[in-house]
Design a protein around this motif. Structure first.
Motif, PDB file in Angstrom:
ATOM      1  N   THR A  31      31.699  27.596  31.219  1.00  0.00           N
ATOM      2  CA  THR A  31      32.964  26.852  31.268  1.00  0.00           C
ATOM      3  C   THR A  31      34.057  27.543  30.463  1.00  0.00           C
ATOM      4  O   THR A  31      35.211  27.629  30.907  1.00  0.00           O
ATOM      5  CB  THR A  31      32.749  25.422  30.744  1.00  0.00           C
ATOM      6  N   LEU A  32      33.716  28.055  29.307  1.00  0.00           N
ATOM      7  CA  LEU A  32      34.709  28.664  28.417  1.00  0.00           C
ATOM      8  C   LEU A  32      35.522  29.795  29.059  1.00  0.00           C
ATOM      9  O   LEU A  32      36.725  29.891  28.803  1.00  0.00           O
ATOM     10  CB  LEU A  32      34.025  29.139  27.133  1.00  0.00           C
ATOM     11  N   HIS A  47      43.149  27.190  26.621  1.00  0.00           N
ATOM     12  CA  HIS A  47      43.529  26.432  25.439  1.00  0.00           C
ATOM     13  C   HIS A  47      42.325  25.612  24.976  1.00  0.00           C
ATOM     14  O   HIS A  47      41.380  25.414  25.735  1.00  0.00           O
ATOM     15  CB  HIS A  47      44.704  25.496  25.738  1.00  0.00           C
ATOM     16  N   ALA A  48      42.394  25.137  23.748  1.00  0.00           N
ATOM     17  CA  ALA A  48      41.345  24.290  23.184  1.00  0.00           C
ATOM     18  C   ALA A  48      42.001  23.162  22.409  1.00  0.00           C
ATOM     19  O   ALA A  48      43.150  23.288  21.961  1.00  0.00           O
ATOM     20  CB  ALA A  48      40.439  25.097  22.253  1.00  0.00           C
ATOM     21  N   THR A 102      42.303  31.636  21.366  1.00  0.00           N
ATOM     22  CA  THR A 102      42.284  33.043  20.969  1.00  0.00           C
ATOM     23  C   THR A 102      40.859  33.584  20.999  1.00  0.00           C
ATOM     24  O   THR A 102      39.892  32.818  21.089  1.00  0.00           O
ATOM     25  CB  THR A 102      42.841  33.202  19.546  1.00  0.00           C
ATOM     26  N   SER A 103      40.727  34.883  20.900  1.00  0.00           N
ATOM     27  CA  SER A 103      39.383  35.478  20.879  1.00  0.00           C
ATOM     28  C   SER A 103      38.605  35.018  19.646  1.00  0.00           C
ATOM     29  O   SER A 103      37.387  34.849  19.715  1.00  0.00           O
ATOM     30  CB  SER A 103      39.462  36.999  20.942  1.00  0.00           C
ATOM     31  N   ILE A 139      33.424  29.289  18.839  1.00  0.00           N
ATOM     32  CA  ILE A 139      32.771  28.335  19.733  1.00  0.00           C
ATOM     33  C   ILE A 139      31.413  28.867  20.173  1.00  0.00           C
ATOM     34  O   ILE A 139      30.408  28.146  20.150  1.00  0.00           O
ATOM     35  CB  ILE A 139      33.676  28.033  20.951  1.00  0.00           C
ATOM     36  N   MET A 140      31.360  30.128  20.570  1.00  0.00           N
ATOM     37  CA  MET A 140      30.093  30.708  21.021  1.00  0.00           C
ATOM     38  C   MET A 140      29.075  30.791  19.877  1.00  0.00           C
ATOM     39  O   MET A 140      27.875  30.569  20.081  1.00  0.00           O
ATOM     40  CB  MET A 140      30.327  32.082  21.654  1.00  0.00           C
ATOM     41  N   ARG A 141      29.551  31.087  18.669  1.00  0.00           N
ATOM     42  CA  ARG A 141      28.654  31.147  17.516  1.00  0.00           C
ATOM     43  C   ARG A 141      28.068  29.762  17.216  1.00  0.00           C
ATOM     44  O   ARG A 141      26.856  29.606  17.017  1.00  0.00           O
ATOM     45  CB  ARG A 141      29.382  31.687  16.289  1.00  0.00           C
ATOM     46  N   PHE A 142      28.942  28.728  17.210  1.00  0.00           N
ATOM     47  CA  PHE A 142      28.455  27.367  16.974  1.00  0.00           C
ATOM     48  C   PHE A 142      27.476  26.947  18.071  1.00  0.00           C
ATOM     49  O   PHE A 142      26.458  26.312  17.806  1.00  0.00           O
ATOM     50  CB  PHE A 142      29.610  26.368  16.900  1.00  0.00           C
TER      51      PHE A 142
END
Length: 93
Positions: A30-31, A36-37, A47-48, A54-57
């Motif tokens: 999905t990301l 935007h978030a 942003t990167s 987000i991916m780390r969490f």
């Protein structure tokens, strides 16, 4: 394998019905469609650095046995109000 679902709904905005797309699915699928978030109730550019966080969490939650879902939405052009059957077409616009 498709790990997300997109639906289109007519939403009343300022007294007029407008087509909106709503997506839910795995964060990894999905990301990439997001620009935007929402952080602390405020919509910000994705942003990167935010993507990486987000991916780390998500990885940390997965390592602990949790499943996560991402949710996304966007307003569509009026042309999408009728006859949309291909979710890939909606997501790519």
């Amino acid at each position: 394998e498709r790990k997300r679902m997109t639906t289109v709904h007519l939403v009343t905005v300022d007294g007029a019905q407008r087509p909106w797309a709503f997506m839910k699915g795995g964060i990894d699928t999905t990301l990439p469609y997001c620009t935007h978030a929402m952080l602390d109730g405020e919509v910000v550019e994705l942003t990167s650095d935010i993507r990486d966080d987000i991916m780390r969490f998500n990885s940390e939650f997965a390592a602990s046995g949790f499943r996560t879902l991402a949710f996304a939405y966007r307003e569509l052009p009026d042309a999408f109000a009728e006859g949309i059957e291909d979710p890939e077409a909606i997501e790519q616009q």
